[in-house]
Design a protein around this motif. Structure first.
Motif: not given
Ligand SMILES: Nc1ncnc2c1ncn2[C@@H]1O[C@H](COP(=O)(O)OP(=O)(O)OP(=O)(O)O)[C@@H](O)[C@H]1O
Ligand SMILES: Nc1ncnc2c1ncn2[C@@H]1O[C@H](COP(=O)(O)OP(=O)(O)OP(=O)(O)O)[C@@H](O)[C@H]1O
Ligand SMILES: [Mg+2]
Ligand SMILES: [Mg+2]
Lengths: 506, 339, 321, 334
Positions: B187, B198-199, B201-202, B205-206
């Protein structure tokens, strides 16, 4: 002379080039109602705005209870016990009725900077009850009709009586111009009640009203005070003469000039027209040169009807035909294209384009007469504009003046000129066309309406008063709760009486 | 002076005043990489007893171009060492300099098919760094630290930026060589710490615990990712790498507690000093540009993968003596010709 | 006596109207005092070359701002247009030079239609459009700068051609500003955009298609973004998906600092021209007079505010938001 | 017609409360739709892990946007947010325990950072109100000044925050809820109360609604305008500190990208840029939409280029579709 609660001496006010007030002296005595009349642009509102701290005078002084005072802001004047209903509506539509009534003066409604909503609403309710209004304090003003807002304005002004430590003065600038029937009566009741402990300044262009409730009447002309009369020593004719400078024409409405429209072709044919929650199954035909007057109280649906006829609001069913051809009317654009004009009640926002000059406003709808191809014929435009200013007696420094700087009545004349100047015009819809006009101007408007008819233009009229409706119309529809109750033929000779209409209205 | 810039004699302005103006063109002083670059330039200025003007464009290409054009106003020959905002700006810049009769060394960004010798001798040279090579190297360091096993997430730089692409290409080369490693996701975080956080973290989570390593196209983003790891209590468990050798990254590498494995240093001090020196030598006539080889006019310079072994060498600005050698011979660090 | 008043006030008005120009002159004076060659041919040329794209964008924006709206997507659209040029010039040659502005005209009209028909605030629509078009630009260019070599001559003249030593790009941009200003003055509906910003409802209630007017304004903005794109691509010898993005705030600032009301209704292209010149001088001037880079932003900010204090015509603005 | 719904507007309180708080359903619906969509499209969207990352990503944006709401309600704008965040983050870090100097003011540093924001707000307000400069331009300028000051403080190298107890606020969490999110909730609550129960809050609506009329009522407009700007500045200050807590550094670019995202959040929530209408509660919805969208698109693995485009489209669609029924014939759009 401690009987005088408010006095101005040699007051002067200029707006870059325009002398609005010139050496005005004026006094209000304890518990009296002072009427203030004058032609459009005479300086009435300017004086009142100075009294309420909106404008600062250029000369002269203001005395409150004999003390010289100066009101830097509207707050100062309110603190001195002067409450005002402005001519142009002065409510913030995006907030609630309660907040509007006490804007800046919440008193018990705000403790330590914290709003106490319950309290504020109760206080507002109290004010609204005074004028027997069903309006809810929590309602947003934007959800109210024009006249309902006027009632809120009134409630706001009345709230001064509690605020003022002693001898409140309540200033009403043309409060009646949008009120009818019941509302008017409520207002006068209130004035009667108030005069027991307060003094009132009352501006209106309806001379009979003024005489009915004022103890004394001041007459302004061109920024000067030309006369003061006690009620018992004048009649409307004299007031008219003092104000306009000539005798009121014996035949105010030019009824004689009303031509028969028998056999004239039908211009506008409305059949089975309905708008959800507004009006139902309205049908009528408007002939060339005919005036169809629509009478009805608030909520009768006549305002909505007039807006629908202009394409300003969609309708749910029925048809509108011009010259037998159906109109799509998806917006005012189509309406104007086919020659329908509209003078809205909401003058400040929908009528004049504030910030644009008088000239630009006059040719806003149809510049064709002053254009050469796509270009503006500047010389012709100037000449035409001047012609309209003269013809309608629009009081303005010049045609370049920002229309927002004109007096209320003169703004209305500009809107009128906008439509009259269009050769395309076939049908003109008038929503309170004489609202805020002085008698002289009213007379002019009536004359213009007759001339329009003579030109074969059809007029749909929502008049200020029943008298106006009756005098000007060929046909009268009376509406109640969105339904046409009665129709009257009002051709010269067999005009109905006001009472005949009233029974259909209420 | 207008006569001299009508027919643009290279160095036409030279007659007007003797001295050569020294100019650095960077994005801004608000990031440590370019701050260090400017510092290097000052070291050079000091070495010849002259002040250096710094043009900062705040990442605004048009402003950068206007500033360069503004240099003509001084009516003085200038030596410009600049980092063009994007490769689309390079050509306009070098042509503007040519017209003004100045001398310019560009770094990092240039269109592949445009070379100094095609334009003029006023464009002395273009210096860049083979992101693909270093990308492969530093990625390898990450994979080794992971034991050659497991999944990684990659955080990309601004998408239309050449180094960003080379670095990612380097990563992919390294992936070829390490079948045990899987690229779970990539990303962009536009070089930004905040976005990278932020990226990451996401993506955490993914992909949950499949994530065994974090690859970032620069240290800013790597440090952002590191904060995300801290928040997830994974700092020190998952290794991270970046590029540019910004001070904080170096400190992380030195302390080692958060498993910041490696970064790549292009030595911004050197870029500032050597680049400016090269432009200056051309402007002052010390070197004759027309006699330089193509390799000397468009070259990849040395860069170093920084790990715990060598981190101490990169922590502080070099001393005046230390950098003098590069000032004297700006070509000392040539690795290869570009393409 | 009334006439005396009129005389005074109109003089005052004229003075206020001239303020942006005065500010501009003052700035130039200060800079050239420090930097004698600032007004030298080569530097002026440099300034004007920088002016062209900003001015074009700013003129386009003026149409929209006059109506009381704003188009945030205009800079991104100019970037997109450079990409399209870079892709098409080699294929279709000069045709692209005509086609691309037409396409951006289309994007503008599209924005206008959404705003007018769905009645969504322009700020939101164009914010969305910003994302959309830059996404498109990135995809088309696969996120990289495309150098224009083949077919460059079709736009090369924009950068190379000079009239009296001045870049034709800037001269055209200025000419367009003048033409627009004249149109506003002489067309019989020339003040309609102003009316939109001042009294939209009254305008509609007079039968003017506020919808069409709005759509047209956004269309013009799109068209001018495309023209700016031509200039950018020409001066950068390439197309790039983010080439013009950074011009967004400077261009909007140019409009406002020139004395146009951000709330609409007041102003015109000539004000914008002066505003654009002020911005250009500021962008280069500060470093020209040797403000250290670290402090440049502070000074820039201070001067922006200082300049607007003088340039805004409060008597015409009414309420300042 | 109006009279009838006036009289009948008494009951149905709950729904009205929700509406008053979160606006006319529209954006709320859009949010629900997005959440539903992503929950179906991605197995991980509705997990605890992603939940807490959503919260952290929401919190700072929310604080900025909340602050911004106060000036947008006035019909004004504050473009200085990013500059203010930069300055306050650096002031904060340089005063707390950091690796640049040996100051260690602990919580006082937080206050200092926030006050930096308030000061910028005050500056914005005073310049805007007393020099009658459009807020748009004032804040464009002060924003640059903010970046400038930050650049000077930054001195070439981002100072690191060394105070562990403070750092913990940045990435620590309380019962699964990120501490940053808790801070945001506190800010939200305060903002809601201020907007509903104080003069700044209420008069904000009136000033934005019709300033001319507000003048007639004699309220000291200027004071409340300035105060609103101070509120916005303060919020930006808080956001700057929060960002520094989260990243562990003070940085010039720390506010990067927050400006437009925040404005979008506010307007998307249903606060009108022309002023008068809207509120902090609606901003919460707007900010949530944006955060969910960004997060969701990554989860379902949309190509980065396309992401920007999709976000743009969704924003427009959300507003257009949800507002379609509210269209009026005679209306000033802006
Ligand atoms: N703000 C202003 N700027 C310039 N001229 C003004 C302004 N307000 C009023 N005037 C001028 O002052 C004169 C008096 O206006 P005023 O509103 O007092 O008249 P009025 O007696 O209230 O008329 P009306 O009965 O139509 O309301 C008019 O000529 C008007 O054009
Ligand atoms: N030329 C115009 N200028 C300004 N507003 C317009 C114009 N034409 C239509 N509108 C208004 O814009 C809105 C959307 O346009 P549309 O064509 O859908 O009208 P409509 O069909 O009457 O709307 P609806 O279908 O909701 O009744 C409508 O409310 C319409 O009245
Ligand atoms: Mg009046
Ligand atoms: Mg439709």
């Amino acid at each position: 002379m401690n009987d005088v609660v408010l006095e101005v001496r040699n007051l002067r006010k200029e707006f870059r080039g325009v002398v609005a007030l010139d050496d005005i002296s004026f006094e209000v005595r304890r518990h009296e109602v002072v009427g203030l009349i004058g032609e459009n642009g005479a300086g009435k509102s300017t004086l009142l705005k100075i009294l309420s701290g909106v404008y600062q005078p250029d000369g002269g002084e203001i005395l409150r209870m004999g003390q010289t005072v100066s009101f830097k802001t509207a707050g100062d004047s309110a603190a001195a016990g002067i409450g005002m209903v402005h001519q142009e509506q002065s409510l913030v539509t995006s907030v609630s009725v309660a907040e509007n009534i006490f804007l800046g003066e919440e008193g018990r409604g705000v403790r330590g900077g914290v709003f106490r909503w319950g309290e504020l609403r109760r206080m507002a309710q109290a004010q609204l009850d005074k004028i027997k209004s069903p309006i809810l304090p929590k309602a947003k003003v934007e959800s109210l009709t024009f006249a309902e807002r006027q009632m809120v304005e009134l409630a706001k002004a009345l709230s001064v009586e509690e605020r003022a430590e002693n001898e409140p003065v309540i200033v009403l600038d043309e409060p009646t111009s949008v009120l009818e029937g019941d509302e008017l009566e409520v207002l006068f009741e209130q004035i009667e009640r108030l005069r027991k402990f307060a003094s009132i300044i009352f501006v209106s262009h309806r001379l009979d009203e003024v005489l009915r409730i004022s103890d004394r009447v001041y007459v302004f002309k061109d920024g000067q005070q030309v006369a003061v009369r006690n009620r018992n020593e004048v009649d409307t004719d004299e007031l008219h003469r003092l104000m306009v400078g000539r005798e009121s024409t014996s035949e105010f409405y030019h009824e004689g000039a009303q031509l028969s429209v028998e056999g004239n072709p039908v211009l506008l044919e409305v059949s089975g027209l309905s708008k959800h929650k507004a009006f139902e199954d309205v049908s009528f035909a408007l002939r060339a040169g005919e005036v169809v007057g629509i009478a009805g109280v608030l909520g009768s649906g006549r305002e909505e009807l007039s807006r629908v006829l202009f394409g300003a609001e969609p309708f749910s069913s029925g048809t509108i035909e011009l010259d037998g051809r159906g109109l799509p009317l998806r917006s005012p654009v189509e309406a104007v294209k086919v020659g329908i004009g509209y003078i809205p009640a909401e003058r400040r926002i929908e009528g004049v384009a504030q910030g644009m000059s008088v000239q630009e406003n006059i040719f806003l709808a149809d510049p064709s007469t002053v254009s050469r191809g796509p270009f503006l014929d500047a010389r012709k435009a100037a000449a035409e504009a001047d012609r309209w200013v003269k013809g309608l007696k629009i009081k303005t420094p010049n045609r370049q003046t920002d229309v927002a700087n004109l007096s209320g009545g003169n703004q209305q004349k500009v809107v009128l000129a906008k439509w009259l100047s269009s050769p395309r015009l076939r049908v003109l819809i008038l929503d309170h066309p004489t609202r805020g006009l002085d008698v002289g101007a009213k007379e002019d408007v009536y004359r213009f309406i007759r001339e329009l008819c003579a030109r074969g233009i059809g007029v749909v009229l929502l008049a200020d008063t029943l008298e106006e409706t009756i005098a000007l119309s060929h046909t009268i529809l009376v509406m109640r709760d969105g339904v046409v109750q009665n129709r009257f033929d009002a051709h010269p000779g067999n005009k109905p009486k006001p009472v005949d209409l009233v029974e259909g209205m209420v | 002076s207008s006569a001299s810039d009508e027919q643009n004699v290279p160095g036409g302005g030279a007659e007007s005043t003797g001295e050569v103006a020294l100019v650095q063109g960077i994005r801004s002083l608000s990031n440590s990489y370019h701050a260090n670059w400017a510092e290097g330039g000052d070291l050079f200025g000091a070495s010849i007893g002259q002040d250096v003007v710094v043009l900062s464009d705040e990442g605004d290409s048009q402003k950068q171009l206007s500033l360069v054009k503004g240099l003509a106003a001084k009516g003085q020959v200038f030596a410009l060492n600049i980092d063009p905002n994007t490769s689309s700006d390079t050509e306009a810049i070098v042509r503007a300099v040519t017209e003004a009769g100045g001398y310019v060394v560009t770094q990092w960004n240039k269109p592949a098919d445009l070379n100094p010798w095609d334009v003029s001798d006023n464009w002395v040279a273009h210096i860049s760094f083979d992101g693909t090579g270093s990308g492969t190297e530093v990625s390898q360091a990450l994979f080794d630290d992971m034991g050659g096993e497991g999944g990684i997430i990659a955080i990309q730089g601004i998408l239309d930026n050449v180094p960003a692409k080379q670095r990612f290409a380097g990563l992919q080369a390294a992936l070829e060589a390490n079948p045990g490693i899987e690229l779970l996701d990539d990303q962009t975080a536009n070089w930004s710490r905040t976005e990278a956080l932020a990226v990451t973290q996401t993506l955490l989570a993914k992909h949950g615990d499949k994530v065994k390593g974090v690859w970032a196209a620069n240290d800013e983003m790597a440090l952002g990712a590191l904060e995300a790891l801290k928040a997830a209590g994974l700092a020190g468990k998952i290794p991270v790498i970046g590029f540019d050798a910004v001070p904080q990254a170096l400190e992380e590498i030195q302390s080692g507690e958060n498993r910041y494995v490696a970064t790549v240093s292009t030595d911004p001090w050197w870029q500032g000093a050597a680049g400016l020196s090269l432009a200056y030598q051309a402007a002052s006539g010390a070197i004759d540009v027309s006699k330089l080889t193509h390799e000397q006019r468009a070259f990849y310079a040395q860069q170093t993968v920084v790990t715990t072994e060598n981190v101490t060498d990169f922590l502080a600005a070099p001393s005046a003596e230390a950098i003098q050698v590069d000032i004297d011979d700006p070509f000392a660090r040539i690795v290869s010709a570009i393409n | 006596m009334a006439t005396r008043w009129l005389g005074d006030s109109s003089l005052k008005d004229r003075l206020i109207a001239a303020l942006p120009l005065i500010v501009l002159i003052a700035l130039v004076a200060v800079v050239s005092a420090q930097q004698p060659n600032f007004l030298g041919m080569s530097n002026v040329r440099g300034l004007l070359e920088g002016l062209a794209p900003i001015l074009l964008l700013a003129i386009g924006q003026t149409f929209v701002i006059l109506t009381g709206g704003i188009d945030l997507s205009f800079a991104v659209v100019s970037s997109l247009s450079t990409v399209l040029l870079a892709l098409w010039l080699p294929e279709i040659g000069p045709v692209a030079v005509v086609l691309v502005p037409l396409i951006t005209l289309g994007t503008g009209l599209l924005t206008g239609i959404v705003v007018a028909v769905a009645q969504v605030p322009s700020f939101i629509v164009t914010l969305g459009a910003m994302g959309l078009w830059s996404g498109v630009a990135l995809t088309l260019s696969s996120a990289s700068t495309i150098r224009i070599s083949e077919g460059y001559q079709a736009i090369g003249w924009i950068t190379d051609m000079r009239i009296a030593g001045l870049p034709v790009s800037a001269l055209i941009a200025i000419a367009l500003a003048v033409i627009a200003a004249v149109a506003f003055k002489t067309l019989s509906r020339g003040r309609t955009l102003h009316a939109m910003g001042l009294a939209e409802k009254a305008l509609l209630m007079s039968g003017n298609s506020t919808r069409m007017i709005r759509i047209a304004a956004f269309g013009m903005c799109g068209l001018f973004s495309g023209l700016a794109g031509l200039v950018l691509a020409s001066s950068q010898y390439s197309g790039g998906p983010t080439l013009g993005d950074t011009l967004m705030l400077p261009a909007i600032a140019a409009v406002v600092i020139g004395g146009n009301a951000i709330t609409g209704g007041v102003g015109g292209p000539m004000k914008t021209l002066v505003g654009a010149l002020i911005i250009i001088v500021l962008r280069v001037g500060l470093s020209a007079i040797g403000v250290p880079a670290a402090y440049e932003q502070i000074v820039y900010g201070a001067i922006i505010v200082g300049a607007v204090v003088l340039t805004i015509d409060r008597s015409r603005l009414g309420i300042v938001k | 017609m109006s009279r009838s719904d006036l009289v009948s507007s008494a009951p149905g309180v709950d729904l009205r409360k929700i509406q008053r708080l979160f606006g006319t359903g529209g954006p709320l619906v859009a949010l629900v739709v997005l959440v539903a969509f992503f929950s179906l499209a991605s197995s991980t969207f509705f997990t605890l892990g992603n939940g807490s990352s959503l919260l952290t990503q929401l919190s700072i944006l929310l604080v900025v946007a909340i602050g911004l709401t106060f000036v947008i309600i006035l019909g004004s704008l504050d473009l200085s947010i990013e500059g203010v965040m930069a300055s306050s983050s650096l002031v904060f870090v340089l005063l707390a325990a950091n690796d640049r100097n040996d100051s260690d003011l602990g919580f006082l540093a937080v206050i200092a950072g926030v006050l930096t924001g308030s000061l910028f707000g005050l500056l914005n307000g005073v310049l805007h109100v007393h020099l009658k400069i459009p807020s748009f331009m004032v804040t464009l300028g002060t924003g640059a000044i903010g970046i400038g000051i930050a650049t000077v403080l930054f001195g070439g190298r981002a100072p690191r925050l060394m105070d562990d107890s403070l750092r913990d606020l940045g990435f620590g969490s309380l019962g699964g809820i990120p501490k940053l999110a808790i801070i945001a909730v506190i800010v939200l609550t305060i903002a809601l109360l201020v907007q509903r129960f104080t003069r700044v809050g209420r008069y904000g609506y009136a000033i934005g609604g019709d300033e001319q009329v507000m003048k007639l009522s004699g309220v000291n407009i200027n004071r409340y305008k300035v105060l609103s700007f101070v509120l916005t500045g303060t919020a930006s200050g808080i956001a700057g500190v929060m960002a520094a807590l989260q990243l562990g550094v003070g940085d010039v670019t720390i506010g990067g990208g927050y400006l437009f995202t925040a404005i979008t959040a506010v307007v998307l929530g249903g606060t009108a840029l022309v002023g008068g209408i809207g509120g902090v509660g609606r901003t919460l919805v707007g900010a949530a939409i944006i955060t969910v969208l960004a997060n969701g698109l990554i989860l379902i693995g949309v190509n980065p280029y396309v992401q920007v485009a999709v976000q743009g489209l969704v924003i427009v669609l959300a507003v257009a579709v949800t507002g379609w029924s509210l269209r009026k014939r005679v209306r000033a759009i802006k």
